[in-house]
Design a protein around this motif. Structure first.
Motif, PDB file in Angstrom:
ATOM      1  N   LEU A   5      56.362  99.751 -12.467  1.00 40.14           N
ATOM      2  CA  LEU A   5      56.934 100.734 -13.378  1.00 40.14           C
ATOM      3  C   LEU A   5      57.388 100.062 -14.676  1.00 40.14           C
ATOM      4  CD1 LEU A   5      57.759 103.648 -13.910  1.00 40.14           C
ATOM      5  CD2 LEU A   5      59.949 103.144 -12.814  1.00 40.14           C
ATOM      6  N   PHE A   6      58.044  98.904 -14.554  1.00 34.23           N
ATOM      7  CA  PHE A   6      58.440  98.142 -15.731  1.00 34.23           C
ATOM      8  C   PHE A   6      57.205  97.808 -16.562  1.00 34.23           C
ATOM      9  CE2 PHE A   6      59.072  94.048 -17.856  1.00 34.23           C
ATOM     10  CZ  PHE A   6      60.163  94.352 -18.648  1.00 34.23           C
ATOM     11  N   LEU A  13      50.431  94.899 -19.833  1.00 37.79           N
ATOM     12  CA  LEU A  13      49.638  93.849 -19.194  1.00 37.79           C
ATOM     13  C   LEU A  13      50.109  93.608 -17.766  1.00 37.79           C
ATOM     14  CD1 LEU A  13      47.399  91.744 -19.347  1.00 37.79           C
ATOM     15  CD2 LEU A  13      49.084  90.152 -20.247  1.00 37.79           C
ATOM     16  N   ILE A  14      51.415  93.676 -17.536  1.00 36.60           N
ATOM     17  CA  ILE A  14      51.938  93.500 -16.182  1.00 36.60           C
ATOM     18  C   ILE A  14      51.364  94.585 -15.274  1.00 36.60           C
ATOM     19  CG2 ILE A  14      54.019  93.610 -14.744  1.00 36.60           C
ATOM     20  CD1 ILE A  14      55.506  92.200 -17.036  1.00 36.60           C
ATOM     21  N   PHE A  15      51.378  95.810 -15.721  1.00 35.59           N
ATOM     22  CA  PHE A  15      50.811  96.908 -14.926  1.00 35.59           C
ATOM     23  C   PHE A  15      49.318  96.667 -14.664  1.00 35.59           C
ATOM     24  CE2 PHE A  15      48.823 101.104 -14.546  1.00 35.59           C
ATOM     25  CZ  PHE A  15      49.549 101.610 -13.476  1.00 35.59           C
ATOM     26  N   TRP A  16      48.613  96.201 -15.661  1.00 37.23           N
ATOM     27  CA  TRP A  16      47.163  96.002 -15.588  1.00 37.23           C
ATOM     28  C   TRP A  16      46.758  95.015 -14.493  1.00 37.23           C
ATOM     29  CZ3 TRP A  16      42.879  98.250 -17.266  1.00 37.23           C
ATOM     30  CH2 TRP A  16      41.698  97.523 -17.292  1.00 37.23           C
ATOM     31  N   VAL A  17      47.558  93.969 -14.263  1.00 36.79           N
ATOM     32  CA  VAL A  17      47.175  92.933 -13.286  1.00 36.79           C
ATOM     33  C   VAL A  17      47.623  93.260 -11.863  1.00 36.79           C
ATOM     34  CG1 VAL A  17      47.056  91.124 -15.046  1.00 36.79           C
ATOM     35  CG2 VAL A  17      49.173  91.413 -13.724  1.00 36.79           C
ATOM     36  N   SER A  18      48.297  94.392 -11.671  1.00 36.33           N
ATOM     37  CA  SER A  18      48.682  94.906 -10.342  1.00 36.33           C
ATOM     38  C   SER A  18      49.504  93.939  -9.495  1.00 36.33           C
ATOM     39  CB  SER A  18      47.438  95.331  -9.559  1.00 36.33           C
ATOM     40  OG  SER A  18      46.704  96.293 -10.254  1.00 36.33           O
ATOM     41  N   PRO A  19      50.629  93.452 -10.004  1.00 37.23           N
ATOM     42  CA  PRO A  19      51.453  92.554  -9.191  1.00 37.23           C
ATOM     43  C   PRO A  19      52.161  93.320  -8.077  1.00 37.23           C
ATOM     44  CG  PRO A  19      52.626  93.136 -11.168  1.00 37.23           C
ATOM     45  CD  PRO A  19      51.248  93.751 -11.292  1.00 37.23           C
ATOM     46  N   SER A  20      52.506  92.600  -7.030  1.00 35.95           N
ATOM     47  CA  SER A  20      53.340  93.187  -5.978  1.00 35.95           C
ATOM     48  C   SER A  20      54.345  92.141  -5.524  1.00 35.95           C
ATOM     49  CB  SER A  20      52.496  93.681  -4.808  1.00 35.95           C
ATOM     50  OG  SER A  20      51.741  92.640  -4.262  1.00 35.95           O
ATOM     51  N   GLY A  49      45.500  83.323 -18.362  1.00 33.79           N
ATOM     52  CA  GLY A  49      46.467  84.279 -18.908  1.00 33.79           C
ATOM     53  C   GLY A  49      47.126  85.107 -17.819  1.00 33.79           C
ATOM     54  N   VAL A  50      46.373  85.432 -16.783  1.00 34.60           N
ATOM     55  CA  VAL A  50      46.930  86.177 -15.649  1.00 34.60           C
ATOM     56  C   VAL A  50      47.871  85.277 -14.855  1.00 34.60           C
ATOM     57  CG1 VAL A  50      46.377  87.427 -13.532  1.00 34.60           C
ATOM     58  CG2 VAL A  50      44.928  87.708 -15.553  1.00 34.60           C
ATOM     59  N   LEU A  51      47.505  84.012 -14.701  1.00 35.99           N
ATOM     60  CA  LEU A  51      48.405  83.065 -14.038  1.00 35.99           C
ATOM     61  C   LEU A  51      49.731  82.974 -14.797  1.00 35.99           C
ATOM     62  CD1 LEU A  51      45.818  80.283 -13.174  1.00 35.99           C
ATOM     63  CD2 LEU A  51      47.068  81.666 -11.517  1.00 35.99           C
ATOM     64  N   CYS A  52      49.664  82.946 -16.105  1.00 36.68           N
ATOM     65  CA  CYS A  52      50.885  82.895 -16.913  1.00 36.68           C
ATOM     66  C   CYS A  52      51.694  84.181 -16.747  1.00 36.68           C
ATOM     67  CB  CYS A  52      50.535  82.673 -18.379  1.00 36.68           C
ATOM     68  SG  CYS A  52      49.782  81.061 -18.701  1.00 36.68           S
ATOM     69  N   THR A  53      51.021  85.312 -16.656  1.00 41.04           N
ATOM     70  CA  THR A  53      51.711  86.583 -16.441  1.00 41.04           C
ATOM     71  C   THR A  53      52.429  86.589 -15.096  1.00 41.04           C
ATOM     72  OG1 THR A  53      50.072  87.726 -17.807  1.00 41.04           O
ATOM     73  CG2 THR A  53      51.400  89.093 -16.327  1.00 41.04           C
ATOM     74  N   GLY A  54      51.796  86.063 -14.058  1.00 42.11           N
ATOM     75  CA  GLY A  54      52.433  85.978 -12.743  1.00 42.11           C
ATOM     76  C   GLY A  54      53.666  85.104 -12.770  1.00 42.11           C
ATOM     77  N   ALA A  55      53.584  83.991 -13.486  1.00 50.28           N
ATOM     78  CA  ALA A  55      54.741  83.101 -13.611  1.00 50.28           C
ATOM     79  C   ALA A  55      55.870  83.808 -14.362  1.00 50.28           C
ATOM     80  CB  ALA A  55      54.346  81.810 -14.327  1.00 50.28           C
ATOM     81  N   ASP A  56      55.532  84.553 -15.385  1.00 53.46           N
ATOM     82  CA  ASP A  56      56.512  85.323 -16.149  1.00 53.46           C
ATOM     83  C   ASP A  56      57.242  86.313 -15.243  1.00 53.46           C
ATOM     84  OD1 ASP A  56      57.333  87.845 -17.480  1.00 53.46           O
ATOM     85  OD2 ASP A  56      56.547  86.969 -19.310  1.00 53.46           O
ATOM     86  N   ILE A  57      56.509  87.049 -14.454  1.00 54.57           N
ATOM     87  CA  ILE A  57      57.113  88.046 -13.564  1.00 54.57           C
ATOM     88  C   ILE A  57      58.026  87.367 -12.545  1.00 54.57           C
ATOM     89  CG2 ILE A  57      56.656  89.811 -11.810  1.00 54.57           C
ATOM     90  CD1 ILE A  57      53.880  90.170 -13.260  1.00 54.57           C
ATOM     91  N   ALA A  58      57.512  86.350 -11.881  1.00 54.62           N
ATOM     92  CA  ALA A  58      58.300  85.655 -10.854  1.00 54.62           C
ATOM     93  C   ALA A  58      59.529  85.002 -11.464  1.00 54.62           C
ATOM     94  CB  ALA A  58      57.435  84.606 -10.144  1.00 54.62           C
TER      95      ALA A  58
END
Length: 149
Positions: A5-6, A13-20, A49-58
């Motif tokens: 949702l965030f 971009l966070i929504f686009w990569v479907s994190p859980s 870039g997706v790896l960096c997004t995952g690190a950002d979220i975590a």
């Protein structure tokens, strides 16, 4: 659900990569991003870039949760970002943070002081389906918080 949702509302971009969120407790935070058509590169591994997004979220999720629980207005950003890509991520990636007590104390300290403060958050990335203990990347993000007036 909060993470997606965030992403949908604030950072598409966070929504686009479907994190859980795999785990979020007092010991660790684990975020999973699937390897799929949206997240892979031309080598069939996860795009950096997706790896960096995952690190950002975590790196930010625990602090975001603490800020929300405090009901204070605190600006969250990252001051810097260091990444070491060690191996191709050829499966779903888990981003792991184990500094949970330290991050919670950091948020409390920022709220108490009212001053901008920085804290380095270490994130490791693994592909559990291939080797759950071998890091494919490691990151250090400097979390920067300041109470808003």
């Amino acid at each position: 659900m909060f993470v997606r949702l965030f992403g949908l509302m604030k950072v598409p971009l966070i929504f686009w990569v479907s994190p859980s969120v795999v785990t979020l407790n007092d010991k660790e935070c684990v975020i999973r991003i699937p390897l799929n058509r949206r997240t892979k590169n031309h080598l069939n591994s996860m795009y950096f870039g997706v790896l960096c997004t995952g690190a950002d979220i975590a790196g930010g999720l625990v602090a975001m949760n603490e800020i929300t629980a405090s009901k204070k207005k605190v600006a969250l950003s990252f001051k810097d970002f260091k990444a070491d890509f060690l191996k191709r991520a050829e499966g779903d990636v888990h981003f792991i943070v184990t500094q949970i007590p330290e991050i919670k104390q950091f948020v409390a300290d920022v709220i108490k002081s009212g001053e901008r403060m920085n804290f380095p958050v270490e994130i490791k990335a693994v592909v559990p389906s291939i080797n759950p203990t071998e890091e494919v990347a490691k990151f250090v993000l400097t979390l920067s918080l300041k109470v808003k007036n």
